[in-house]
Scaffold this motif. Structure first.
Motif, short mmCIF file in Angstrom:
data_model
loop_
_atom_site.label_atom_id
_atom_site.label_comp_id
_atom_site.label_asym_id
_atom_site.label_seq_id
_atom_site.Cartn_x
_atom_site.Cartn_y
_atom_site.Cartn_z
N THR A 96 35.63 26.92 -2.75
CA THR A 96 34.70 25.81 -2.97
C THR A 96 33.38 26.28 -3.55
OG1 THR A 96 33.97 25.94 -0.67
CG2 THR A 96 35.72 24.37 -1.19
N THR A 97 33.06 27.56 -3.42
CA THR A 97 31.84 28.09 -4.02
C THR A 97 32.09 28.55 -5.46
OG1 THR A 97 31.05 28.81 -1.86
CG2 THR A 97 30.02 29.81 -3.79
N SER A 100 33.50 25.30 -7.61
CA SER A 100 32.95 24.04 -7.10
C SER A 100 33.16 22.88 -8.06
CB SER A 100 31.46 24.20 -6.80
OG SER A 100 30.76 24.56 -7.97
N TRP A 101 33.39 23.15 -9.30
CA TRP A 101 33.62 22.11 -10.29
C TRP A 101 35.01 21.49 -10.16
CZ3 TRP A 101 37.63 23.59 -13.46
CH2 TRP A 101 37.92 24.95 -13.49
N ASN A 103 37.07 22.15 -6.91
CA ASN A 103 37.46 22.08 -5.50
C ASN A 103 36.33 21.57 -4.63
OD1 ASN A 103 40.05 23.22 -5.93
ND2 ASN A 103 39.16 25.27 -5.90
N THR A 104 36.70 20.85 -3.58
CA THR A 104 35.75 20.43 -2.56
C THR A 104 36.30 20.84 -1.20
OG1 THR A 104 36.77 18.25 -2.37
CG2 THR A 104 34.91 18.46 -3.89
N ARG A 105 35.41 21.00 -0.26
CA ARG A 105 35.81 21.41 1.08
C ARG A 105 36.51 20.26 1.78
NH1 ARG A 105 33.83 26.57 3.28
NH2 ARG A 105 35.05 26.76 5.15
N TRP A 111 40.64 23.37 1.49
CA TRP A 111 39.95 22.80 0.35
C TRP A 111 40.92 21.91 -0.40
CZ3 TRP A 111 41.68 27.79 0.54
CH2 TRP A 111 42.58 28.19 -0.44
N GLY A 114 38.88 18.22 -6.38
CA GLY A 114 37.89 17.16 -6.43
C GLY A 114 38.41 15.97 -7.21
#
Length: 126
Positions: A96-97, A100-101, A103-105, A111, A114
């Protein structure tokens, strides 16, 4: 449970050595393996070795049985559980880090893709 899961007369020794010390070391080892982007099966190999170390601590400090397949299996299973939890928690943070574009937690150990990545309207689509 005395004699099945732990051999000491006092469960506190099992909790101290196997769960807190062994589990804590396994958690940190799992995090270290994940942070270097190695695959999950490396955790299993290292936890087999850590199970031997935990068994040795029982033997050296508390007069436990050194060569006991039953108690080695219990110690190793506890280390495997904590090791995989540490690995998965770190990997979820990495995914997620770093990505981040896309995947979301989705929880402490998970995860998910998104909404923008699923719909195909991410910032990289053109």
């Amino acid at each position: 449970m005395n004699g099945i899961i732990y051999e000491e007369d006092y469960i506190g020794l099992f909790l101290l050595v196997t769960v807190f010390m062994g589990g804590g070391a396994a958690w940190l080892a799992g995090r270290a393996i994940a942070s270097t982007w190695r695959p999950w099966w490396h955790v299993a190999g290292y936890m087999l070795i850590l199970g031997l170390a935990v068994r040795f601590i029982h033997f050296a400090l508390f007069e436990g049985t050194l060569l006991s397949l039953q108690f080695y299996a219990v110690d190793t299973i506890v280390c495997l559980i904590f090791g995989f939890l540490g690995y998965r928690a770190t990997r979820a943070g990495q995914m997620t880090t770093q990505y981040s574009w896309i995947n979301t937690r989705a929880g402490f150990l998970r995860w998910k893709r998104g909404a923008a990545a699923i719909a195909g309207t991410g910032s990289d689509s053109g």
